[in-house]
Design a protein around this motif. Sequence first.
Motif, PDB file in Angstrom:
ATOM      1  N   PRO A  49       0.686  -1.187   0.101  1.00  0.00           N
ATOM      2  CA  PRO A  49       0.120  -0.098  -0.047  1.00  0.00           C
ATOM      3  C   PRO A  49       0.811   1.320   0.056  1.00  0.00           C
ATOM      4  N   GLY A  50       2.097   1.168   0.013  1.00  0.00           N
ATOM      5  CA  GLY A  50       2.962   2.393  -0.016  1.00  0.00           C
ATOM      6  C   GLY A  50       3.295   2.541   1.585  1.00  0.00           C
ATOM      7  N   VAL A  51       2.463   3.765   2.336  1.00  0.00           N
ATOM      8  CA  VAL A  51       2.674   3.871   3.609  1.00  0.00           C
ATOM      9  C   VAL A  51       1.648   3.330   4.376  1.00  0.00           C
ATOM     10  N   LEU A  52       1.981   2.553   5.723  1.00  0.00           N
ATOM     11  CA  LEU A  52       0.973   1.976   6.158  1.00  0.00           C
ATOM     12  C   LEU A  52       0.764   2.542   7.849  1.00  0.00           C
ATOM     13  N   PHE A  53       0.071   3.474   8.201  1.00  0.00           N
ATOM     14  CA  PHE A  53      -0.047   3.681   9.470  1.00  0.00           C
ATOM     15  C   PHE A  53      -0.870   2.873  10.417  1.00  0.00           C
ATOM     16  N   VAL A  54      -0.075   2.717  11.519  1.00  0.00           N
ATOM     17  CA  VAL A  54      -0.436   1.935  12.581  1.00  0.00           C
ATOM     18  C   VAL A  54      -0.544   2.674  13.921  1.00  0.00           C
ATOM     19  N   GLN A  55      -1.913   2.792  14.756  1.00  0.00           N
ATOM     20  CA  GLN A  55      -1.838   3.235  15.895  1.00  0.00           C
ATOM     21  C   GLN A  55      -1.176   2.677  16.973  1.00  0.00           C
ATOM     22  N   LEU A  56      -0.203   3.259  17.591  1.00  0.00           N
ATOM     23  CA  LEU A  56       0.421   2.770  18.810  1.00  0.00           C
ATOM     24  C   LEU A  56      -0.739   2.448  19.905  1.00  0.00           C
ATOM     25  N   VAL A  57      -0.662   1.436  20.502  1.00  0.00           N
ATOM     26  CA  VAL A  57      -1.705   1.027  21.784  1.00  0.00           C
ATOM     27  C   VAL A  57      -0.897   1.043  23.170  1.00  0.00           C
ATOM     28  N   GLY A  58      -1.515   1.872  24.265  1.00  0.00           N
ATOM     29  CA  GLY A  58      -0.927   1.859  25.583  1.00  0.00           C
ATOM     30  C   GLY A  58      -1.458   3.056  26.097  1.00  0.00           C
ATOM     31  N   ASP A  59      -1.561   2.802  27.584  1.00  0.00           N
ATOM     32  CA  ASP A  59      -2.159   4.076  28.600  1.00  0.00           C
ATOM     33  C   ASP A  59      -0.713   4.777  28.905  1.00  0.00           C
ATOM     34  N   THR A  60       0.369   4.271  28.890  1.00  0.00           N
ATOM     35  CA  THR A  60       1.625   4.943  29.397  1.00  0.00           C
ATOM     36  C   THR A  60       2.641   4.998  28.280  1.00  0.00           C
ATOM     37  N   LYS A  61       3.513   5.880  28.636  1.00  0.00           N
ATOM     38  CA  LYS A  61       4.548   5.948  27.737  1.00  0.00           C
ATOM     39  C   LYS A  61       5.531   4.743  27.526  1.00  0.00           C
ATOM     40  N   ASP A  62       5.693   3.844  28.701  1.00  0.00           N
ATOM     41  CA  ASP A  62       6.267   2.610  28.325  1.00  0.00           C
ATOM     42  C   ASP A  62       5.592   1.558  27.477  1.00  0.00           C
ATOM     43  N   GLU A  63       4.248   1.637  27.761  1.00  0.00           N
ATOM     44  CA  GLU A  63       3.364   0.711  26.791  1.00  0.00           C
ATOM     45  C   GLU A  63       3.203   1.152  25.354  1.00  0.00           C
ATOM     46  N   LEU A  64       3.281   2.381  25.186  1.00  0.00           N
ATOM     47  CA  LEU A  64       3.556   2.860  23.574  1.00  0.00           C
ATOM     48  C   LEU A  64       4.536   2.680  23.197  1.00  0.00           C
ATOM     49  N   LEU A  65       5.820   2.698  23.888  1.00  0.00           N
ATOM     50  CA  LEU A  65       6.988   2.443  23.254  1.00  0.00           C
ATOM     51  C   LEU A  65       7.252   0.911  23.157  1.00  0.00           C
ATOM     52  N   ALA A  66       6.641  -0.073  23.928  1.00  0.00           N
ATOM     53  CA  ALA A  66       6.657  -1.316  23.858  1.00  0.00           C
ATOM     54  C   ALA A  66       6.145  -1.744  22.449  1.00  0.00           C
ATOM     55  N   ASP A  67       4.875  -1.198  22.505  1.00  0.00           N
ATOM     56  CA  ASP A  67       4.132  -1.387  21.119  1.00  0.00           C
ATOM     57  C   ASP A  67       4.909  -1.026  20.040  1.00  0.00           C
ATOM     58  N   TYR A  68       5.497   0.071  20.083  1.00  0.00           N
ATOM     59  CA  TYR A  68       6.302   0.774  18.586  1.00  0.00           C
ATOM     60  C   TYR A  68       7.394  -0.107  18.517  1.00  0.00           C
ATOM     61  N   HIS A  69       8.130  -0.771  19.533  1.00  0.00           N
ATOM     62  CA  HIS A  69       9.272  -1.715  19.267  1.00  0.00           C
ATOM     63  C   HIS A  69       8.740  -2.979  18.779  1.00  0.00           C
ATOM     64  N   GLU A  70       7.592  -3.311  19.238  1.00  0.00           N
ATOM     65  CA  GLU A  70       7.089  -4.864  18.842  1.00  0.00           C
ATOM     66  C   GLU A  70       6.837  -4.786  17.358  1.00  0.00           C
ATOM     67  N   LEU A  71       6.178  -3.610  16.817  1.00  0.00           N
ATOM     68  CA  LEU A  71       5.698  -3.172  15.406  1.00  0.00           C
ATOM     69  C   LEU A  71       6.972  -3.238  14.439  1.00  0.00           C
ATOM     70  N   ARG A  72       7.934  -2.301  15.108  1.00  0.00           N
ATOM     71  CA  ARG A  72       9.181  -2.366  14.115  1.00  0.00           C
ATOM     72  C   ARG A  72       9.870  -3.633  14.125  1.00  0.00           C
ATOM     73  N   ARG A  73       9.767  -4.439  15.132  1.00  0.00           N
ATOM     74  CA  ARG A  73      10.523  -5.855  15.028  1.00  0.00           C
ATOM     75  C   ARG A  73       9.747  -6.747  14.065  1.00  0.00           C
ATOM     76  N   ARG A  74       8.621  -6.752  13.901  1.00  0.00           N
ATOM     77  CA  ARG A  74       7.926  -7.463  12.992  1.00  0.00           C
ATOM     78  C   ARG A  74       7.521  -7.004  11.533  1.00  0.00           C
ATOM     79  N   PHE A  75       7.674  -5.727  11.687  1.00  0.00           N
ATOM     80  CA  PHE A  75       7.350  -5.054  10.194  1.00  0.00           C
ATOM     81  C   PHE A  75       8.680  -4.128   9.733  1.00  0.00           C
ATOM     82  N   PRO A  76       9.686  -4.656   9.678  1.00  0.00           N
ATOM     83  CA  PRO A  76      10.541  -3.524   8.936  1.00  0.00           C
ATOM     84  C   PRO A  76      10.196  -3.124   7.466  1.00  0.00           C
ATOM     85  N   ASP A  77      10.721  -1.653   7.233  1.00  0.00           N
ATOM     86  CA  ASP A  77      10.393  -1.068   5.904  1.00  0.00           C
ATOM     87  C   ASP A  77      10.879  -1.995   4.698  1.00  0.00           C
TER      88      ASP A  77
END
Length: 223
Positions: A49-77
Amino acid sequence: MFIDTANLSQIKEMLQFNQFEGVTTNPKLLLKEGQPRFEQLTKIRALKPGVLFVQLVGDTKDELLADYHELRRRFPDTDDTRMAFKVPLFEPGYQAISAIRDKKPDECLLGTAVYSTRQGFMACVVDCDYIAPYVNRMEQLDIDPYKMIAETHSFYQSTDTHIKIMGASFKNASQVMAAIKAGAANVTISYDIFKQLMTNAAANDAIRVFNEEGRQLDRTAGV
């Protein structure tokens, strides 16, 4: 324009049009498809699709960052798809954006759940690439979304920031056009709104008449 959906059939249809830059998703759209989050994202990426935006999920900074790192691990550009991230603009979101930007300056970050010019200002402070004002939701709360977009657009012009306003949460095509007129540089639209934008009853009637007259000409010419 971006396609605001997680439905594979809708994405396939809309990506036939070259003006679409990619796909935006959120937890609600992914939940609607009834598939595990990462599985559905994998299927969307397979459509290139070109660019795929995915929303980070979490109530805290640490939860948001954990989700970000997991998405980056699973889905490299890849050459076909760049992963980008939507981050809600509340205190933990601002903190997460700053942390991501510090470690990866070129990451594409969109501040989402925007209802105020104040959030637009804070998006500038933490260095987002986009903000997404929720147009229809703002109207439902008696907030003027077009005034908010115009004020934020004016502020961004005065500060020469690179942030772009991406209108979101539309109920009808008229809201899309009003958001663009107010200063939105881009929009993300649903499949239904896309169909509305392509449809004009008066134009369809005129085209039908033109085509019938063209067929009459062919019959007259013996074609």
